[in-house]
Scaffold this active site. Structure first.
Site, PDB file in Angstrom:
ATOM      1  CG  ASN A 152      35.366  56.994 -41.446  1.00 20.29           C
ATOM      2  OD1 ASN A 152      34.511  57.418 -42.207  1.00 20.29           O
ATOM      3  ND2 ASN A 152      35.097  56.056 -40.562  1.00 20.29           N
ATOM      4  NE  ARG A 184      38.522  53.500 -42.104  1.00 22.24           N
ATOM      5  CZ  ARG A 184      37.550  53.721 -42.977  1.00 22.24           C
ATOM      6  NH1 ARG A 184      37.845  54.214 -44.181  1.00 22.24           N
ATOM      7  NH2 ARG A 184      36.283  53.475 -42.677  1.00 22.24           N
ATOM      8  CE  LYS A 203      30.409  56.150 -46.601  1.00 18.27           C
ATOM      9  NZ  LYS A 203      31.707  56.769 -46.278  1.00 18.27           N
ATOM     10  CE  LYS A 249      32.023  55.558 -35.628  1.00 15.85           C
ATOM     11  NZ  LYS A 249      33.143  54.687 -35.283  1.00 15.85           N
ATOM     12  CG  HIS A 305      26.648  59.306 -45.468  1.00 21.71           C
ATOM     13  ND1 HIS A 305      26.664  58.306 -44.524  1.00 21.71           N
ATOM     14  CD2 HIS A 305      27.914  59.793 -45.506  1.00 21.71           C
ATOM     15  CE1 HIS A 305      27.884  58.193 -44.027  1.00 21.71           C
ATOM     16  NE2 HIS A 305      28.661  59.085 -44.621  1.00 21.71           N
ATOM     17  NE  ARG A 339      32.356  52.160 -51.589  1.00 16.89           N
ATOM     18  CZ  ARG A 339      32.611  52.202 -50.279  1.00 16.89           C
ATOM     19  NH1 ARG A 339      32.643  51.093 -49.572  1.00 16.89           N
ATOM     20  NH2 ARG A 339      32.815  53.356 -49.681  1.00 16.89           N
ATOM     21  CD  GLU A 382      31.507  58.617 -42.760  1.00 11.18           C
ATOM     22  OE1 GLU A 382      30.424  58.165 -42.341  1.00 11.18           O
ATOM     23  OE2 GLU A 382      32.319  57.955 -43.427  1.00 11.18           O
TER      24      GLU A 382
END
Length: 463
Positions: A290, A292, A236, A116, A208, A338, A274
């Protein structure tokens, strides 16, 4: 060309990659733990190979066992999915050294953007705005206090090697910083094996927002943004595409900055940048990348029509990007809920169990990403995500209405889930207005709890 792809993951993302691989004519082999031997991903794959016992440290995180399995099944490429080893530069490097294709960026890029503090410095070099804070990791309290003098309080203390919302503390003043800094360093060392931390200004009511990109090592494109502000404990819960907070000039500037950073590092594969967005000022700040595929990638697919997992595999086969930025359009609105095996009525306590009855919603604009099936027993060893309900419609309001209808149709008996929580959320007036920030859901849950307790007290008094 990839002929035999080893998928080193589990659950819905393993099944997602199986399907994409088979559509491209590849043989899909799922590397699984003993606990996942009868999973839907293994059933649908061309082949399954056991890499160890249920414990992730002895299976999904065991690089030696994974490479041995790849050799045994004759795989020529490895897809890591998300989580586990997906952002491990050591794993990416080991896969390449074994003569296999790693479906993702080079280890050096994962190292740079996965750290980070390093990613923050790289963003600054690329001219991308970052949250005011320390330019790199802080070494001691004196250095942290100097940053605080420059930036002001409150401050976030963040683990340099952190991710998924872990390793973050808030310091409201100098006294709190003195107390929290060593605790944050210890927590970072325990969780990530790296005690470095850095500081950022704490934006209390931030949203976000993240930008999906694809790159081929020379050129990158964006596939617009996703709003991910509905979070619990920085995890999330509910996402949508596009964000209701952005006007078109801001959207263009945000997405353009993501492409600039991706091209600055010669990014390869699918990735997500992000950002925090300050509603009060209209400013956006890069916070991390990220390297991926993301859990929430289906809503981008629903709105753009681009199959991100197939594009990852095409790029790994040596193809160049098939799109220019002008080719990427945006149509309608999509939301993802989710659904976790957790009981909101018991403090979100995990509730693994066996599926006794299952009815999925269906109809136009409905997509289910899940590995559940009748009779399936949820193993208690892993993440509690059991399904992703993705809903598309022509407008945000109609997408939320359709999501409510889909949740009304969803039936799962055998264990508790968060589906009921989502049903209440999609009808909430503030959610309908898009008036959200990263602290909204926790405030909403506290309000719901207080209301329930008040009602219970009233009933007791009446009795």
């Amino acid at each position: 060309m990839i002929r035999r792809l080893l998928i080193v993951n589990r659950g819905e993302i393993a099944l997602r990659v199986v399907r994409a691989a088979r559509e491209l004519g590849m043989q899909a082999i799922v590397a699984h733990s003993k606990a996942d031997a009868d999973s839907l991903a293994v059933q649908q794959a061309d082949e399954g190979v056991c890499i160890g016992p249920a414990q992730a440290s002895k299976s999904y995180l065991n690089i030696e066992a994974i490479l041995e399995a790849a050799k045994d099944v004759g795989a020529d490429a490895v897809h890591p999915g998300y989580g586990f080893l997906s952002e491990s530069p050591d794993f990416a490097r080991a896969v390449k050294e074994a003569g296999l294709v790693f479906v993702g960026p080079e280890a050096a890029i994962i190292e740079c953007m996965g750290d980070k503090a390093m990613a923050r410095q790289t963003a600054i070099e690329a001219g991308v705005p970052v949250v005011p804070g320390s330019p790199s990791a802080v070494g001691d309290l004196d250095e942290a206090l100097a940053v605080a003098d420059d930036v002001g309080f409150p401050l976030l203390i963040k683990a340099a090697a952190g991710g998924g919302g872990r390793g973050i503390r808030v310091a409201a003043n100098a006294e709190a910083l003195r107390e929290e800094l060593p605790m944050a360093q210890t927590e970072a060392r325990t969780a990530f094996g790296d005690d470095r931390v850095y500081l950022e200004r704490f934006i209390e009511r931030a949203r976000h927002i993240e930008v999906q990109i694809l790159g081929d090592g020379e050129r990158a494109i964006h596939l617009f943004e996703r709003e991910c502000s509905l979070q619990r404990r920085r995890q999330k819960v509910f996402e949508e595409c596009p964000s209701p907070a952005l006007d078109e000039p801001t959207r263009e500037a945000l997405c353009r900055s993501a492409v600039a950073l991706a091209e600055h590092v010669d990014y390869f594969g699918a990735g997500t940048l992000e950002y925090l967005f300050d509603d009060t000022t209209g400013e956006f700040f890069f916070i991390e990348m990220n390297t991926r595929i993301q859990v929430e990638h289906p809503i981008t697919e629903a709105v753009t029509g681009v199959d991100l997992v197939r594009e990852m595999l095409r790029l790994a086969c040596g193809e160049r990007l098939r799109f220019t930025q002008q080719n990427i359009g945006r149509r309608g609105w999509a939301v993802e809920m989710r659904i976790n095996a957790e009981d909101p009525e018991r403090g979100f306590f995990p509730s693994p169990g066996q599926v006794q009855r299952l009815i999925w919603p269906s109809g136009p604009g409905i997509r289910i990403d899940s590995c559940l099936f009748d009779g399936h027993r949820m193993p208690p060893f892993y993440d509690s995500l059991v399904a992703k309900l993705i809903v598309w419609d022509e407008s945000r309001d109609s997408a939320l209405t359709r999501a409510g209808r889909a949740l009304d149709e969803f039936t799962l008996e055998g264990f508790a889930t968060t589906a009921g929580l989502h049903r209440r959320l999609v009808d909430d007036p503030a959610v309908r207005r898009g008036a959200m920030d990263t602290g909204f859901l926790e405030r909403w849950l506290e309000s719901e709890l207080a209301s329930t307790e008040s009602q219970s007290a009233s009933v007791k008094e009446a009795l």
